[in-house]
Motif scaffolding. Structure first.
Motif, PDB file in Angstrom:
ATOM      1  N   VAL A  48       0.863  -1.353   0.104  1.00 55.28           N
ATOM      2  CA  VAL A  48       0.304  -0.103   0.159  1.00 55.28           C
ATOM      3  C   VAL A  48       0.827   1.296   0.096  1.00 55.28           C
ATOM      4  CG1 VAL A  48      -1.549   1.477   1.233  1.00 55.28           C
ATOM      5  CG2 VAL A  48      -1.875  -1.191   1.122  1.00 55.28           C
ATOM      6  N   VAL A  49       1.875   1.457   0.759  1.00 54.03           N
ATOM      7  CA  VAL A  49       2.809   2.519   0.957  1.00 54.03           C
ATOM      8  C   VAL A  49       3.416   2.714  -0.398  1.00 54.03           C
ATOM      9  CG1 VAL A  49       4.732   3.317   1.993  1.00 54.03           C
ATOM     10  CG2 VAL A  49       3.017   2.337   3.434  1.00 54.03           C
ATOM     11  N   LEU A  50       4.108   1.435  -0.981  1.00 51.20           N
ATOM     12  CA  LEU A  50       4.600   1.577  -2.329  1.00 51.20           C
ATOM     13  C   LEU A  50       3.593   2.072  -3.433  1.00 51.20           C
ATOM     14  CD1 LEU A  50       7.330   0.910  -3.817  1.00 51.20           C
ATOM     15  CD2 LEU A  50       6.498  -1.560  -4.294  1.00 51.20           C
ATOM     16  N   GLY A  51       2.495   1.796  -3.363  1.00 55.34           N
ATOM     17  CA  GLY A  51       1.544   2.264  -4.326  1.00 55.34           C
ATOM     18  C   GLY A  51       1.337   3.618  -4.184  1.00 55.34           C
ATOM     19  N   VAL A  52       1.186   4.100  -3.060  1.00 56.04           N
ATOM     20  CA  VAL A  52       0.772   5.653  -2.606  1.00 56.04           C
ATOM     21  C   VAL A  52       2.205   6.392  -3.087  1.00 56.04           C
ATOM     22  CG1 VAL A  52       0.596   7.260  -0.954  1.00 56.04           C
ATOM     23  CG2 VAL A  52      -0.690   5.158  -0.881  1.00 56.04           C
ATOM     24  N   LEU A  53       3.329   5.876  -3.133  1.00 58.20           N
ATOM     25  CA  LEU A  53       4.454   6.670  -3.447  1.00 58.20           C
ATOM     26  C   LEU A  53       4.678   6.717  -4.795  1.00 58.20           C
ATOM     27  CD1 LEU A  53       6.919   5.211  -0.657  1.00 58.20           C
ATOM     28  CD2 LEU A  53       5.953   7.485  -0.783  1.00 58.20           C
ATOM     29  N   LEU A  54       4.301   5.580  -5.495  1.00 57.11           N
ATOM     30  CA  LEU A  54       4.480   5.619  -7.111  1.00 57.11           C
ATOM     31  C   LEU A  54       3.508   6.629  -7.558  1.00 57.11           C
ATOM     32  CD1 LEU A  54       4.931   1.786  -7.683  1.00 57.11           C
ATOM     33  CD2 LEU A  54       6.695   3.757  -7.751  1.00 57.11           C
ATOM     34  N   ALA A  55       2.167   6.627  -7.021  1.00 54.45           N
ATOM     35  CA  ALA A  55       1.135   7.692  -7.341  1.00 54.45           C
ATOM     36  C   ALA A  55       1.515   9.027  -7.078  1.00 54.45           C
ATOM     37  CB  ALA A  55      -0.158   7.302  -6.752  1.00 54.45           C
ATOM     38  N   LEU A  56       2.516   9.367  -6.057  1.00 56.53           N
ATOM     39  CA  LEU A  56       2.703  10.548  -5.811  1.00 56.53           C
ATOM     40  C   LEU A  56       4.025  11.097  -6.417  1.00 56.53           C
ATOM     41  CD1 LEU A  56       1.695  10.840  -2.015  1.00 56.53           C
ATOM     42  CD2 LEU A  56       0.336  11.793  -4.101  1.00 56.53           C
ATOM     43  N   LEU A  57       4.858  10.307  -6.814  1.00 57.62           N
ATOM     44  CA  LEU A  57       6.293  10.793  -7.087  1.00 57.62           C
ATOM     45  C   LEU A  57       6.549  10.505  -8.426  1.00 57.62           C
ATOM     46  CD1 LEU A  57       8.232   9.149  -4.137  1.00 57.62           C
ATOM     47  CD2 LEU A  57       7.387  11.302  -4.389  1.00 57.62           C
ATOM     48  N   LEU A  58       5.761   9.590  -9.302  1.00 55.84           N
ATOM     49  CA  LEU A  58       5.863   9.604 -10.743  1.00 55.84           C
ATOM     50  C   LEU A  58       5.451  10.653 -11.467  1.00 55.84           C
ATOM     51  CD1 LEU A  58       4.871   5.899 -11.400  1.00 55.84           C
ATOM     52  CD2 LEU A  58       7.153   6.852 -11.381  1.00 55.84           C
ATOM     53  N   PRO A  59       6.160  11.354 -12.274  1.00 53.30           N
ATOM     54  CA  PRO A  59       5.780  12.562 -12.904  1.00 53.30           C
ATOM     55  C   PRO A  59       4.712  12.190 -14.043  1.00 53.30           C
ATOM     56  CG  PRO A  59       7.967  11.730 -13.808  1.00 53.30           C
ATOM     57  CD  PRO A  59       7.517  10.958 -12.838  1.00 53.30           C
ATOM     58  N   GLY A  60       4.084  13.445 -14.373  1.00 56.09           N
ATOM     59  CA  GLY A  60       2.886  13.289 -15.285  1.00 56.09           C
ATOM     60  C   GLY A  60       1.733  12.347 -14.951  1.00 56.09           C
ATOM     61  N   GLN A  61       1.331  12.486 -13.855  1.00 58.74           N
ATOM     62  CA  GLN A  61       0.335  11.659 -13.440  1.00 58.74           C
ATOM     63  C   GLN A  61      -0.966  12.425 -13.270  1.00 58.74           C
ATOM     64  OE1 GLN A  61       0.285   8.442 -12.427  1.00 58.74           O
ATOM     65  NE2 GLN A  61       2.508   7.539 -12.347  1.00 58.74           N
ATOM     66  N   ASN A  62      -2.142  11.866 -13.700  1.00 56.92           N
ATOM     67  CA  ASN A  62      -3.387  12.534 -13.654  1.00 56.92           C
ATOM     68  C   ASN A  62      -4.104  11.859 -12.491  1.00 56.92           C
ATOM     69  OD1 ASN A  62      -4.274   9.833 -14.708  1.00 56.92           O
ATOM     70  ND2 ASN A  62      -4.532  10.730 -16.597  1.00 56.92           N
ATOM     71  N   TRP A  63      -5.341  12.227 -12.143  1.00 60.36           N
ATOM     72  CA  TRP A  63      -6.038  11.845 -11.040  1.00 60.36           C
ATOM     73  C   TRP A  63      -6.406  10.076 -11.201  1.00 60.36           C
ATOM     74  CZ3 TRP A  63     -10.818   9.720 -11.276  1.00 60.36           C
ATOM     75  CH2 TRP A  63     -11.417   9.962 -12.484  1.00 60.36           C
TER      76      TRP A  63
END
Length: 239
Positions: A48-63
């Protein structure tokens, strides 16, 4: 008919649901091994923590991508939690029966893969100590598993080894001791120890060897007529 159907309906209604069963297994495992709670927490929280970090740190992410990354982490966490729960619950269950007569038979009948042919009944028993020898046939060959004190059952192991080598002389014979000691394995590690041996038979040969041994050998339990308790049998009075 109406009464029986209503009784069956009530019985099904009283059965616990899948989530309740999982919670009961979780509680049993936690009571048997208090440290398991840390394994459960790590299995669920790390993805879960890994998924949140990837969602927040990867550039160019939409909602939508953020939601999908978090959802993937939660689903992976649930999957890992169930896998860890199954492994630790099995270990906790075996720890409760370890050392009791018949524990090895329970493992052989429930935890071996389909490539193995075995029985929950022993092929040899030491009368006084209740130590027993079990036999399993798989791709590594024939495995004799001892339960109880090794010194009490050594003669039975040697007899079973000679019997197997006489019936199927070209098949390897291995011996695994279940119990305490440097050369013994614990109950929950028994399947892993049996699968570590080098493969020497294919699936058809496993079936042929198992059938040949079953047809030419007889277990101690099979010689007792059904319905008779051997502990209560008394000798007849002399005439």
């Amino acid at each position: 008919m109406a009464r029986s159907s209503s009784t069956d309906t009530k019985a099904k209604a009283k059965e616990p649901g899948r989530l309740k069963q999982m919670f009961q297994v979780f509680q049993m495992t936690r009571r048997a091994d208090p440290t398991s709670i840390w394994w459960f927490a790590a299995a669920f929280l790390v993805p879960v923590v890994l998924g949140v970090l990837l969602a927040l740190l990867l550039p160019g992410q939409n909602w939508l991508a953020v939601v999908l990354w978090i959802l993937a982490g939660v689903l992976l966490g649930v999957l890992l939690f169930l896998i860890v729960l199954g492994r630790l619950a099995e270990r906790a269950a075996y720890s409760q029966i370890e050392g009791q007569p018949g524990a090895v038979g329970a493992v052989l009948s429930n935890s071996l893969r389909r490539q193995w042919r075995s029985s929950e009944m022993p092929v040899a028993v030491h009368g006084r100590s209740q130590s027993a020898v079990y036999r399993a046939v798989g791709t590594p060959g024939v495995v004799l598993i001892t339960e109880g004190q090794v010194g009490n059952i050594s003669r039975q192991v040697d007899e079973e080894r000679r019997k197997v080598q006489r019936i199927v002389p070209n098949v390897p014979v291995h011996v695994v001791h279940v119990g305490e000691g440097s050369d013994a394995v614990t109950l929950h590690k028994l399947p892993r120890a049996m699968n570590k041996y080098k493969k020497s038979l294919n699936r058809n040969e496993v079936l042929a060897v198992a059938n040949r041994l079953d047809s030419l050998t007889q277990s101690p339990a099979s010689a007792i007529p059904k319905g008779i308790d051997p502990t209560r049998v008394r000798a007849g009075r002399p005439r």
